[in-house]
Design an enzyme around this catalytic site. Structure first.
Site, short mmCIF file in Angstrom:
data_model
loop_
_atom_site.label_atom_id
_atom_site.label_comp_id
_atom_site.label_asym_id
_atom_site.label_seq_id
_atom_site.Cartn_x
_atom_site.Cartn_y
_atom_site.Cartn_z
N CYS A 124 -5.69 -7.74 -18.39
CA CYS A 124 -5.69 -8.84 -17.42
C CYS A 124 -6.92 -9.92 -17.47
CB CYS A 124 -5.77 -8.15 -15.87
SG CYS A 124 -4.63 -7.02 -15.54
N HIS B 80 -9.06 -12.87 -10.79
CA HIS B 80 -7.52 -12.37 -11.33
C HIS B 80 -6.88 -11.89 -10.32
CE1 HIS B 80 -4.38 -9.91 -12.88
NE2 HIS B 80 -4.84 -8.72 -12.76
N ASN C 260 0.91 -9.36 -9.67
CA ASN C 260 -0.17 -9.18 -10.54
C ASN C 260 0.65 -9.74 -11.96
OD1 ASN C 260 -1.75 -8.66 -12.81
ND2 ASN C 260 -2.52 -6.69 -11.78
O1 UT7 Z 1 -4.77 -5.69 -13.03
C1 UT7 Z 1 -5.72 -4.71 -13.06
C2 UT7 Z 1 -5.35 -3.71 -12.86
N1 UT7 Z 1 -4.95 -3.18 -11.55
C3 UT7 Z 1 -5.87 -3.41 -10.59
O2 UT7 Z 1 -6.63 -3.92 -10.13
C4 UT7 Z 1 -5.16 -2.48 -9.12
C5 UT7 Z 1 -6.20 -1.74 -8.38
N2 UT7 Z 1 -5.88 -0.80 -7.36
C6 UT7 Z 1 -4.98 -1.13 -6.22
O3 UT7 Z 1 -4.84 -2.55 -6.17
C7 UT7 Z 1 -5.16 -0.09 -5.26
O4 UT7 Z 1 -5.58 0.91 -5.44
C8 UT7 Z 1 -3.38 -0.04 -5.09
C9 UT7 Z 1 -2.72 -1.36 -4.28
C10 UT7 Z 1 -2.87 0.37 -6.31
C11 UT7 Z 1 -2.90 1.35 -4.09
O5 UT7 Z 1 -3.79 0.85 -2.94
P1 UT7 Z 1 -4.90 2.03 -2.15
O6 UT7 Z 1 -5.16 1.55 -0.95
O7 UT7 Z 1 -6.00 2.45 -3.03
O8 UT7 Z 1 -3.84 3.27 -2.11
P2 UT7 Z 1 -3.94 4.72 -2.40
O9 UT7 Z 1 -3.43 4.67 -3.95
O10 UT7 Z 1 -5.14 5.36 -1.89
O11 UT7 Z 1 -2.62 5.31 -1.60
C12 UT7 Z 1 -2.44 5.48 -0.26
C13 UT7 Z 1 -1.23 6.20 0.05
C14 UT7 Z 1 -0.92 7.35 -1.16
O12 UT7 Z 1 -0.18 8.19 -0.31
P3 UT7 Z 1 -1.08 9.56 0.27
O13 UT7 Z 1 -1.43 10.06 -0.97
O14 UT7 Z 1 -2.23 9.16 1.15
O15 UT7 Z 1 0.01 10.21 1.11
C15 UT7 Z 1 0.38 6.79 -1.89
O16 UT7 Z 1 1.14 7.55 -2.35
O17 UT7 Z 1 -0.09 5.17 -0.25
C16 UT7 Z 1 0.88 5.76 -0.90
N3 UT7 Z 1 1.64 4.66 -1.81
C17 UT7 Z 1 2.58 4.02 -1.13
N4 UT7 Z 1 3.41 3.97 -0.17
C18 UT7 Z 1 4.13 3.04 -0.03
C19 UT7 Z 1 1.36 4.28 -3.02
N5 UT7 Z 1 2.40 3.27 -3.40
C20 UT7 Z 1 2.89 2.89 -2.25
C21 UT7 Z 1 4.33 2.14 -2.07
N6 UT7 Z 1 4.56 2.16 -0.82
N7 UT7 Z 1 4.13 1.22 -3.00
#
Ligand code: UT7
Length: 327
Positions: free
Chosen positions: A112, A254, A284
């Site tokens: 990225c 980004h 993204n």
């Molecule tokens: O381009 C550069 C590289 N990428 C990035 O910069 C991405 C960086 N990270 C992020 O943007 C965020 O961490 C995410 C958007 C990927 C995730 O958001 P988060 O607030 O960090 O969520 P989390 O990973 O802590 O997950 C929270 C919950 C989980 O459930 P449990 O374990 O709490 O029961 C996930 O399983 O949300 C769940 N979850 C979803 N639920 C509904 C994960 N993906 C989804 C989804 N829909 N698509």
């Protein structure tokens, strides 16, 4: 020595995949995706479109804006993690497609952060050798080809698109690039990578069965590292250029997650109105995202001559950086 951005272009494929569409594919919902990421929809390339096809459309738009013919190009740099092939490079394919008969070119892989690394590389070329008058810097991605459409943790995040910036070497003008800070840390393979298809894990029935040809990401870890690295890089370039954050008209991060962008803005600090965000429309798009923002800003007249524009990115590698531009 002065390097200017003479033309900008971008392209996103016609097909739009909304959050509602994704609800039918994996266990997710529009509310979760919007509130956690800021994404409402993303564009998806047609099966027959590859990275170079998206790049070509963005490139032609940038050349047209600048009134520069492809034969005048001296170099083409394509930032991508989703090239048409491992080789030949997408830059080679694009050179042929554009008819850029005098240009050499290569692909640059910094995930990225690719557009920022490519801008810095282009500046370096142009600074040491004035014969490089026109250099085309492209970010182009068909991430839909690298995403596991059964993994809700990643498939809701990414989209396809391309952007292009045409740089001109203008020895008698002021340089528009004021300062830069780039970094890598190769100790984080586990949190963001595409594990197979290279020489470490060549393609095999096993790698396909194990879904190793898709993007793997530990989102929460990436989130924290991304904010810290981008804030630190932004502060370094502002200090190097002796420009205060209050003077910055636009922060162009980004587009990975609206919450990451807000956290960076809060910590600089800078009001959210001065952060350019279009992630809602595109998701993204990795190396393409910052250039798509710049093209939108230019074409809508939101950036004016003399504005300080601060670009910052973070991605797999890990890679990160910031570049300060005086428009
Ligand atoms: O381009 C550069 C590289 N990428 C990035 O910069 C991405 C960086 N990270 C992020 O943007 C965020 O961490 C995410 C958007 C990927 C995730 O958001 P988060 O607030 O960090 O969520 P989390 O990973 O802590 O997950 C929270 C919950 C989980 O459930 P449990 O374990 O709490 O029961 C996930 O399983 O949300 C769940 N979850 C979803 N639920 C509904 C994960 N993906 C989804 C989804 N829909 N698509």
């Amino acid at each position: 020595m002065g390097i200017k951005i003479r033309g900008t272009g971008s392209y996103t494929p016609d097909k739009v995949l909304t959050n509602e569409d994704l609800e039918k594919m994996v266990e997710t919902n529009d509310e979760w995706i919007r509130t956690r990421t800021g994404i409402c929809q993303r564009h998806i390339a047609a099966p027959e479109q590859a990275c170079s096809d998206l790049a070509e459309k963005a490139a032609r738009a940038a050349l047209e804006m600048a009134g520069v013919a492809p034969e005048e190009l001296n170099a083409i740099i394509v930032a991508t993690i989703s090239p048409d092939h491992i080789f030949p490079s997408t830059a080679c394919l694009l050179q042929h497609r554009l008819g850029a008969t005098k240009a050499f070119g290569f692909d640059l892989e910094a995930a990225c952060s690719g557009l920022l690394f490519s801008l810095e590389t282009a500046r370096g070329l142009m600074s040491v050798n004035r014969k490089y008058r026109y250099v085309l810097v492209i970010g182009s991605e068909k991430l839909s080809a690298l995403v596991n459409w059964e993994d809700r943790n990643t498939c809701v995040l990414f989209g396809d698109g391309a952007s292009a910036l045409l740089l001109e070497n203008c020895p008698d003008e002021e340089d528009c690039f004021l300062a830069s800070d780039l970094g890598v840390d190769g100790n984080s393979l586990d949190i963001l990578s595409l594990p197979a298809g290279g020489s470490r894990n060549p393609a095999s029935v096993q790698t396909v069965t194990d879904k190793m040809h898709y993007i793997h990401m530990a989102g929460r870890d990436v989130f924290k590292l991304a904010v810290n690295a981008m804030v630190s890089s932004c502060k370094k370039v502002l200090e190097e250029a002796n420009v205060s954050i209050d003077q910055v008209r636009w922060l162009v991060p980004h587009q990975a997650n609206a919450r990451i962008m807000s956290a960076v803005a809060q910590r600089l600090p800078l009001e959210e109105e001065r952060v350019f965000i279009n992630i809602g429309k595109y998701g993204n798009t990795s190396a393409a995202s910052i250039g798509i923002c710049i093209d939108e800003m230019v074409r809508s007249g939101q950036v004016q001559k003399g504005d300080y524009v601060l670009l910052t990115a973070f991605g797999g590698g890990l890679t990160w950086g910031a570049i300060l531009i005086k428009w």
